[in-house]
Scaffold this motif. Structure first.
Motif, PDB file in Angstrom:
ATOM      1  N   CYS A 162       4.744 117.417  12.077  1.00  0.00           N
ATOM      2  CA  CYS A 162       4.742 117.470  13.605  1.00  0.00           C
ATOM      3  C   CYS A 162       3.452 116.952  14.275  1.00  0.00           C
ATOM      4  O   CYS A 162       2.308 117.359  14.243  1.00  0.00           O
ATOM      5  CB  CYS A 162       4.687 119.049  14.182  1.00  0.00           C
ATOM      6  SG  CYS A 162       6.336 119.951  13.573  1.00  0.00           S
ATOM      7  N   HIS A 163       3.658 115.805  14.865  1.00  0.00           N
ATOM      8  CA  HIS A 163       2.505 114.949  15.548  1.00  0.00           C
ATOM      9  C   HIS A 163       2.557 115.279  17.007  1.00  0.00           C
ATOM     10  O   HIS A 163       1.374 114.758  17.483  1.00  0.00           O
ATOM     11  CB  HIS A 163       2.515 113.422  15.112  1.00  0.00           C
ATOM     12  CG  HIS A 163       2.807 113.221  13.755  1.00  0.00           C
ATOM     13  ND1 HIS A 163       1.777 113.441  12.871  1.00  0.00           N
ATOM     14  CD2 HIS A 163       3.887 112.893  12.649  1.00  0.00           C
ATOM     15  CE1 HIS A 163       1.947 113.224  11.534  1.00  0.00           C
ATOM     16  NE2 HIS A 163       3.298 112.688  11.500  1.00  0.00           N
ATOM     17  N   ASP A 164       3.436 115.644  17.522  1.00  0.00           N
ATOM     18  CA  ASP A 164       3.509 115.784  19.017  1.00  0.00           C
ATOM     19  C   ASP A 164       3.013 117.124  19.507  1.00  0.00           C
ATOM     20  O   ASP A 164       3.411 117.334  20.813  1.00  0.00           O
ATOM     21  CB  ASP A 164       4.918 115.143  19.672  1.00  0.00           C
ATOM     22  CG  ASP A 164       6.046 115.914  19.072  1.00  0.00           C
ATOM     23  OD1 ASP A 164       5.959 116.729  18.017  1.00  0.00           O
ATOM     24  OD2 ASP A 164       7.044 115.753  19.652  1.00  0.00           O
ATOM     25  N   CYS A 220      13.906 129.921   9.861  1.00  0.00           N
ATOM     26  CA  CYS A 220      14.929 129.718   8.380  1.00  0.00           C
ATOM     27  C   CYS A 220      16.195 129.972   8.577  1.00  0.00           C
ATOM     28  O   CYS A 220      17.156 129.206   8.246  1.00  0.00           O
ATOM     29  CB  CYS A 220      14.491 130.818   7.292  1.00  0.00           C
ATOM     30  SG  CYS A 220      13.018 130.589   6.668  1.00  0.00           S
ATOM     31  N   PHE A 221      16.766 131.106   9.424  1.00  0.00           N
ATOM     32  CA  PHE A 221      18.209 131.411   9.690  1.00  0.00           C
ATOM     33  C   PHE A 221      18.866 130.427  10.497  1.00  0.00           C
ATOM     34  O   PHE A 221      19.950 130.012  10.492  1.00  0.00           O
ATOM     35  CB  PHE A 221      18.410 132.822  10.070  1.00  0.00           C
ATOM     36  CG  PHE A 221      18.179 133.804   9.060  1.00  0.00           C
ATOM     37  CD1 PHE A 221      18.196 133.638   7.739  1.00  0.00           C
ATOM     38  CD2 PHE A 221      17.266 134.950   9.427  1.00  0.00           C
ATOM     39  CE1 PHE A 221      17.890 134.405   6.774  1.00  0.00           C
ATOM     40  CE2 PHE A 221      17.065 136.028   8.608  1.00  0.00           C
ATOM     41  CZ  PHE A 221      17.134 135.819   7.268  1.00  0.00           C
ATOM     42  N   ILE A 249       8.958 122.219  14.583  1.00  0.00           N
ATOM     43  CA  ILE A 249       9.520 122.142  13.073  1.00  0.00           C
ATOM     44  C   ILE A 249      10.647 121.618  12.838  1.00  0.00           C
ATOM     45  O   ILE A 249      11.032 120.789  12.094  1.00  0.00           O
ATOM     46  CB  ILE A 249       9.127 123.473  12.587  1.00  0.00           C
ATOM     47  CG1 ILE A 249       7.663 124.000  12.550  1.00  0.00           C
ATOM     48  CG2 ILE A 249       9.461 123.263  10.863  1.00  0.00           C
ATOM     49  CD1 ILE A 249       7.413 125.243  11.686  1.00  0.00           C
ATOM     50  N   GLN A 250      11.762 122.354  13.778  1.00  0.00           N
ATOM     51  CA  GLN A 250      13.213 121.888  13.489  1.00  0.00           C
ATOM     52  C   GLN A 250      13.451 120.239  13.927  1.00  0.00           C
ATOM     53  O   GLN A 250      13.934 119.792  13.362  1.00  0.00           O
ATOM     54  CB  GLN A 250      14.202 122.824  13.998  1.00  0.00           C
ATOM     55  CG  GLN A 250      14.011 123.957  13.314  1.00  0.00           C
ATOM     56  CD  GLN A 250      15.579 124.859  13.648  1.00  0.00           C
ATOM     57  OE1 GLN A 250      16.583 124.205  13.242  1.00  0.00           O
ATOM     58  NE2 GLN A 250      15.380 125.880  14.166  1.00  0.00           N
ATOM     59  N   LYS A 251      12.690 120.150  15.148  1.00  0.00           N
ATOM     60  CA  LYS A 251      12.882 118.684  15.630  1.00  0.00           C
ATOM     61  C   LYS A 251      12.109 117.543  14.692  1.00  0.00           C
ATOM     62  O   LYS A 251      12.798 116.691  14.734  1.00  0.00           O
ATOM     63  CB  LYS A 251      12.140 118.719  16.945  1.00  0.00           C
ATOM     64  CG  LYS A 251      12.025 117.313  17.609  1.00  0.00           C
ATOM     65  CD  LYS A 251      11.252 117.137  19.030  1.00  0.00           C
ATOM     66  CE  LYS A 251      11.232 115.910  19.629  1.00  0.00           C
ATOM     67  NZ  LYS A 251      10.418 115.815  20.795  1.00  0.00           N
TER      68      LYS A 251
END
Length: 396
Positions: free
Chosen positions: A279-281, A306-307, A360-362
């Motif tokens: 994650c850089h932003d 996680c879920f 994290i998901q992005k």
């Protein structure tokens, strides 16, 4: 796939702790313990007790105790490798299903080829990890699960999340052994952690293993940020390049990275490729330090990330299961805020917590086109026995 050389396993024998050779009788073990079990499984020692009364299990001078340890770790004569590990038994036996070993002609749980040819692949068989996870699931949690909510029970497993500041190891060199130990550690850690979640225990084994294979590396990503947050909290003068992964401290600016076993590209290019999901932003570590979440909040953060990831990835039955998990844990978190913390207006704090998971998901979703491009150009020369376990991990 042309096999031109063999690499020894970096993992430890589950019986004696020495370097393992392969999967023998259903357990990762060395040649000596495998040979010992082959000789003694049906011998007189199997019916005898400790000969000395206080056996030293470090040296295994007592054969009955050593044999007992083999069985406790899961060794079974019905799990031998056909045409390699034979043991005389009465009655009939069935041949095991076809395995990767039978196709490539190499009876190893970890198969490596090391050659200068650019198209040669490194095949990694991770079935032993699935077998070990199954053994953990069969035995249940190490300590009794208690608490008046599912979230509190799951928080009992926080010992698998929190950083042990007194036992950090510094690493200045990372290669095949270190990377694979990370895979093993996080896959089995997530398995042990979810043993404290009753709803997970109610699932059938197929759904349990599907979830474990999909979330271990997502857990790892958040664990790196949380571990680094704990470290910087205890060391205010820590540098931005100081990172904690597992129980390992490293300065990413100075660590030497040997990627020759996984890629034919220069190490600096491979490192950049593996970091594409970072994650850089959004400063996740800074956000965690500002919030200073409690153990229960961090547990919720791990579970929700996680879920939600697993549900989006698989849809269908997995989505239904993970949505029900998230609803249960969200209700428990609401009760924690309102009833225990006397904080009915917790919306802003929760939003800040979720911003961490969303970042994290992005990063995972946005990395997919780049990872696909990497596969086109063969940036990594790794093949897995269970590729679904490494999807979105950065190594597939």
């Amino acid at each position: 796939m042309e096999m031109v050389s063999t690499s020894t396993s970096p993992f430890s024998c589950k019986v004696c702790g020495q370097k393992a050779h392969g999967n023998h009788f259903g357990v990762i073990s060395c040649r000596a313990c495998a040979a010992f079990f082959r000789r003694t499984a049906s011998s007189k020692w199997s019916k005898m007790k400790c000969r000395g009364g206080s056996c030293d299990q470090e040296t295994y001078s007592c054969k009955p105790c050593r044999l007992q340890k083999c069985r406790e770790m899961g060794m079974d004569t019905t799990k031998f490798q056909y045409s390699r590990e034979t043991i005389p038994e009465t009655g009939q036996f069935q041949l095991p299903p076809p395995s990767i070993e039978s196709y490539v002609g190499r009876p190893e749980f970890l198969l490596f080829c090391d050659t200068d040819a650019p198209n040669t692949k490194v095949l990694i068989d991770v079935r032993y990890l699935l077998e070990e996870a199954g053994r953990i699931l069969n035995h249940g949690s190490r300590t009794p699960s208690y608490g008046d909510s599912q979230l509190k029970k799951l928080t009992q497993g926080f010992k698998y999340i929190k950083l042990d500041m007194d036992n950090l190891k510094q690493v200045e060199y990372a290669a095949q052994k270190e990377i694979m130990e990370l895979w093993e550690y996080y896959f089995l850690t997530v398995t042990k952690w979810l043993q404290y979640f009753d709803e997970f225990q109610k699932l059938n084994r197929h759904l349990q293993m599907t979830l474990l294979q999909s979330i271990w590396h997502v857990f790892q990503k958040l664990h790196k940020y949380v571990g680094t947050m704990f470290y910087r909290k205890a060391n205010p003068y820590a540098k931005p390049t100081h990172v904690i992964i597992k129980d390992v401290f490293m300065d990413v600016k100075n660590v030497q990275f040997d990627s020759s076993w996984m890629s034919d590209y220069p190490p600096q290019d491979v490192m950049k490729y593996l970091m594409v999901q970072s994650c850089h932003d959004f400063d996740i570590i800074g956000a965690l330090q500002e919030l200073d979440p409690s153990d229960l909040e961090l547990t919720y953060l791990f579970a929700q990330l996680c879920f939600e990831y697993a549900g989006k990835r698989y849809q269908g039955d997995i989505l239904k299961v993970t949505e029900s998990f998230q609803e249960i844990l969200a209700n428990d978190l609401h009760h924690y805020y309102v009833e225990e913390m006397n904080r009915p207006r917790y919306g802003l704090r929760l939003a800040k917590l979720m911003k961490i998971n969303n970042a994290i998901q992005k990063a995972i979703w946005e990395s997919r086109p780049k990872m696909e491009l990497g596969r086109v150009f063969n940036v990594l020369k790794i093949d897995f026995s269970h590729p679904e376990m490494f999807e979105d991990s950065g190594y597939y």
